[in-house]
Design a protein around this motif. Structure first.
Motif, PDB file in Angstrom:
ATOM      1  N   ASP A 109      -9.392   6.937   2.157  1.00  0.00           N
ATOM      2  CA  ASP A 109      -8.977   5.996   1.115  1.00  0.00           C
ATOM      3  C   ASP A 109      -9.689   4.670   1.342  1.00  0.00           C
ATOM      4  OD1 ASP A 109      -7.776   4.296  -0.691  1.00  0.00           O
ATOM      5  OD2 ASP A 109      -5.722   4.896  -0.201  1.00  0.00           O
ATOM      6  N   ASP A 110     -10.612   4.342   0.440  1.00  0.00           N
ATOM      7  CA  ASP A 110     -11.384   3.106   0.578  1.00  0.00           C
ATOM      8  C   ASP A 110     -10.958   2.079  -0.467  1.00  0.00           C
ATOM      9  OD1 ASP A 110     -13.301   1.550   1.902  1.00  0.00           O
ATOM     10  OD2 ASP A 110     -14.801   1.983   0.359  1.00  0.00           O
ATOM     11  N   SER A 111      -9.738   2.235  -0.974  1.00  0.00           N
ATOM     12  CA  SER A 111      -9.258   1.296  -1.991  1.00  0.00           C
ATOM     13  C   SER A 111      -9.007  -0.077  -1.372  1.00  0.00           C
ATOM     14  CB  SER A 111      -7.959   1.819  -2.612  1.00  0.00           C
ATOM     15  OG  SER A 111      -6.924   1.804  -1.632  1.00  0.00           O
TER      16      SER A 111
ATOM     17  N   THR B 256       1.000   4.222  -2.802  1.00  0.00           N
ATOM     18  CA  THR B 256       0.408   5.524  -2.478  1.00  0.00           C
ATOM     19  C   THR B 256       1.421   6.537  -1.947  1.00  0.00           C
ATOM     20  OG1 THR B 256      -0.066   4.911  -0.192  1.00  0.00           O
ATOM     21  CG2 THR B 256      -1.769   4.419  -1.836  1.00  0.00           C
TER      22      THR B 256
ATOM     23  N   TYR C 248       0.841  -1.199   0.000  1.00  0.00           N
ATOM     24  CA  TYR C 248       0.000   0.000   0.000  1.00  0.00           C
ATOM     25  C   TYR C 248       0.877   1.251   0.000  1.00  0.00           C
ATOM     26  CZ  TYR C 248      -2.887   3.752   1.939  1.00  0.00           C
ATOM     27  OH  TYR C 248      -3.497   4.953   2.173  1.00  0.00           O
TER      28      TYR C 248
END
Length: 196
Positions: A86-88, A42, A38
């Motif tokens: 952030d809901d990825s 990001t 992650y």
């Protein structure tokens, strides 16, 4: 959700607090690469920060006299969580890693009887979410069957069984070292992913 093997949860709850902490630490090791991936994607977060906190947990497990301020570590961990908006998929898996580590810290800071079950479920939940994402099955019953029979879920169940068996034995320094290696899983996460 795949059904737990007979007695798995009962065995987890029957462990001493230290055995439960060792179990959770091993599962956290296997979740760390998901957090690192992650961060790679990001630029938000710090895998070395999570690593440092988990290293202190292992130190506490190995050296019972160690005096580590886990309230302070929990504060540091809160600053390493993924961005709340952030809901990825990657963010949710990174959250699982930080939540699992936070649950482990809760047990070191006081009484958190459900923490060991929460960490076990979080790790399995991430695997289930990954399978659901990659299988693209819409029929809930068929998807549940696929999840249950999927090699990643079988691997997760086998891994948690192996960790449970390991912590049910005396946890001297060598046993903890072996357990930590088991958790690190050659740098491969519970999703079969590896960070650079």
């Amino acid at each position: 959700m795949s059904q737990p093997r007979a007695g798995f949860h009962q065995r987890l709850q029957a462990l001493s607090p230290r055995q439960q902490q060792a179990f959770m630490a091993a599962l956290c090791e296997r979740l760390l690469p998901n957090y690192a991936l992650y961060v790679q994607m990001t630029g938000h977060g710090d895998p070395s920060g999570l690593r440092a906190i988990l290293d202190l947990v292992w130190e506490q497990l190995a050296v019972r006299e160690a005096r580590i301020d886990f309230d302070r570590q929990a504060e540091k961990l809160a600053g390493l969580e993924p961005l709340p908006d952030d809901d990825s998929f990657g963010a949710r898996r990174a959250v699982e890693a930080t939540v699992a580590l936070a649950s482990l810290l809760d047990t070191l800071r006081g009484d958190a009887p459900e923490a060991v079950l929460e960490v076990s479920r979080a790790s399995k939940g991430g695997v289930r979410a990954y399978i659901e994402l990659t299988e693209g099955e819409v029929d809930a019953r068929r998807l549940a069957e696929r999840v249950k029979r999927h090699p990643l879920m079988a691997d997760e169940n086998d891994f948690q069984d192996a960790v449970l068996e390991a912590v049910e034995n005396p946890l001297d320094r060598d046993a903890l070292k072996t357990l930590r290696q088991l958790g690190r899983n050659g740098g491969v996460s519970n999703l079969g992913l590896e960070a650079d």
